[in-house]
Design a protein around this motif. Structure first.
Motif, PDB file in Angstrom:
ATOM      1  N   ASP A 116       0.877  -1.125   0.035  1.00  0.00           N
ATOM      2  CA  ASP A 116       0.123   0.050  -0.091  1.00  0.00           C
ATOM      3  C   ASP A 116       0.775   1.305  -0.032  1.00  0.00           C
ATOM      4  O   ASP A 116       1.889   1.416   0.431  1.00  0.00           O
ATOM      5  N   GLY A 117       0.443   2.411  -0.481  1.00  0.00           N
ATOM      6  CA  GLY A 117       0.918   3.551  -0.276  1.00  0.00           C
ATOM      7  C   GLY A 117       1.120   4.134   1.022  1.00  0.00           C
ATOM      8  O   GLY A 117       0.152   3.907   1.795  1.00  0.00           O
ATOM      9  N   VAL A 118       2.179   4.466   1.306  1.00  0.00           N
ATOM     10  CA  VAL A 118       2.452   5.075   2.819  1.00  0.00           C
ATOM     11  C   VAL A 118       2.892   6.413   2.617  1.00  0.00           C
ATOM     12  O   VAL A 118       4.174   6.479   2.024  1.00  0.00           O
ATOM     13  N   GLY A 119       2.559   7.349   3.444  1.00  0.00           N
ATOM     14  CA  GLY A 119       3.325   8.547   3.448  1.00  0.00           C
ATOM     15  C   GLY A 119       3.251   9.135   4.779  1.00  0.00           C
ATOM     16  O   GLY A 119       2.305   8.958   5.566  1.00  0.00           O
ATOM     17  N   ILE A 120       4.460   9.890   5.253  1.00  0.00           N
ATOM     18  CA  ILE A 120       4.591  10.184   6.449  1.00  0.00           C
ATOM     19  C   ILE A 120       5.019  11.970   6.502  1.00  0.00           C
ATOM     20  O   ILE A 120       5.844  11.986   5.708  1.00  0.00           O
ATOM     21  N   THR A 121       4.445  12.561   7.045  1.00  0.00           N
ATOM     22  CA  THR A 121       4.651  13.884   7.130  1.00  0.00           C
ATOM     23  C   THR A 121       4.702  14.547   8.575  1.00  0.00           C
ATOM     24  O   THR A 121       4.357  13.851   9.718  1.00  0.00           O
ATOM     25  N   ASP A 122       5.250  15.771   8.626  1.00  0.00           N
ATOM     26  CA  ASP A 122       5.484  16.239  10.046  1.00  0.00           C
ATOM     27  C   ASP A 122       4.144  17.373  10.143  1.00  0.00           C
ATOM     28  O   ASP A 122       3.389  17.311   9.384  1.00  0.00           O
ATOM     29  N   ALA A 123       4.153  17.573  11.360  1.00  0.00           N
ATOM     30  CA  ALA A 123       3.050  18.683  11.841  1.00  0.00           C
ATOM     31  C   ALA A 123       2.763  19.884  10.983  1.00  0.00           C
ATOM     32  O   ALA A 123       1.731  20.548  11.126  1.00  0.00           O
ATOM     33  N   GLU A 124       3.701  20.377  10.494  1.00  0.00           N
ATOM     34  CA  GLU A 124       3.801  21.594   9.862  1.00  0.00           C
ATOM     35  C   GLU A 124       3.657  21.539   8.461  1.00  0.00           C
ATOM     36  O   GLU A 124       4.038  20.938   7.727  1.00  0.00           O
TER      37      GLU A 124
END
Length: 124
Positions: A116-124
């Motif tokens: 599956d596609g997985v993306g991780i971002t920060d809070a800003e």
């Protein structure tokens, strides 16, 4: 010298350590690597050990020995005349950083092999 960080790491107060050899303080917990580093510093050598697993002499709640990961450096302690009169060991407990890196590696592996596609971002 035996500072509060060493007392916490090994659970041994300063008055039971100062003026004694590692073997006298830690007995069977002294590994050949620790003995060699101490003896090397007494010969005037600087010794560095990275990522060494040490047994603290304490037990975890499940009854197994507690191990920590230590970066250590050993230096000769010299008197005013320059002769070696002892050894200084500087130990840095890197257990939490090592465990965090291992957890990050596990997470990266899961993301990498996920179909599956997985993306991780920060809070800003």
């Amino acid at each position: 010298v035996w500072n509060p960080a060493m007392a916490r790491l090994y659970g041994t107060p300063a008055d039971r350590v100062i003026g004694r050899t590692p073997s006298e303080v830690f007995g069977p917990l002294v590994t050949p690597a620790i003995r060699d580093a101490h003896e090397g510093s007494l010969r005037g050598e600087s010794v560095t050990q990275k990522g060494r697993s040490v047994e603290t002499g304490r037990t975890r709640p499940d009854g197994t020995p507690e191990h920590r990961v230590i970066d250590a450096s050993y230096e000769p302690l010299r008197g005013q005349d320059g002769r070696v009169i002892g050894a200084v060991g500087l130990l840095h407990d890197v257990t939490d950083a090592v465990r965090a890196a291992e957890e990050l590696d596990r997470l990266a592996t899961v993301v990498r092999i996920s179909p599956d596609g997985v993306g991780i971002t920060d809070a800003e």
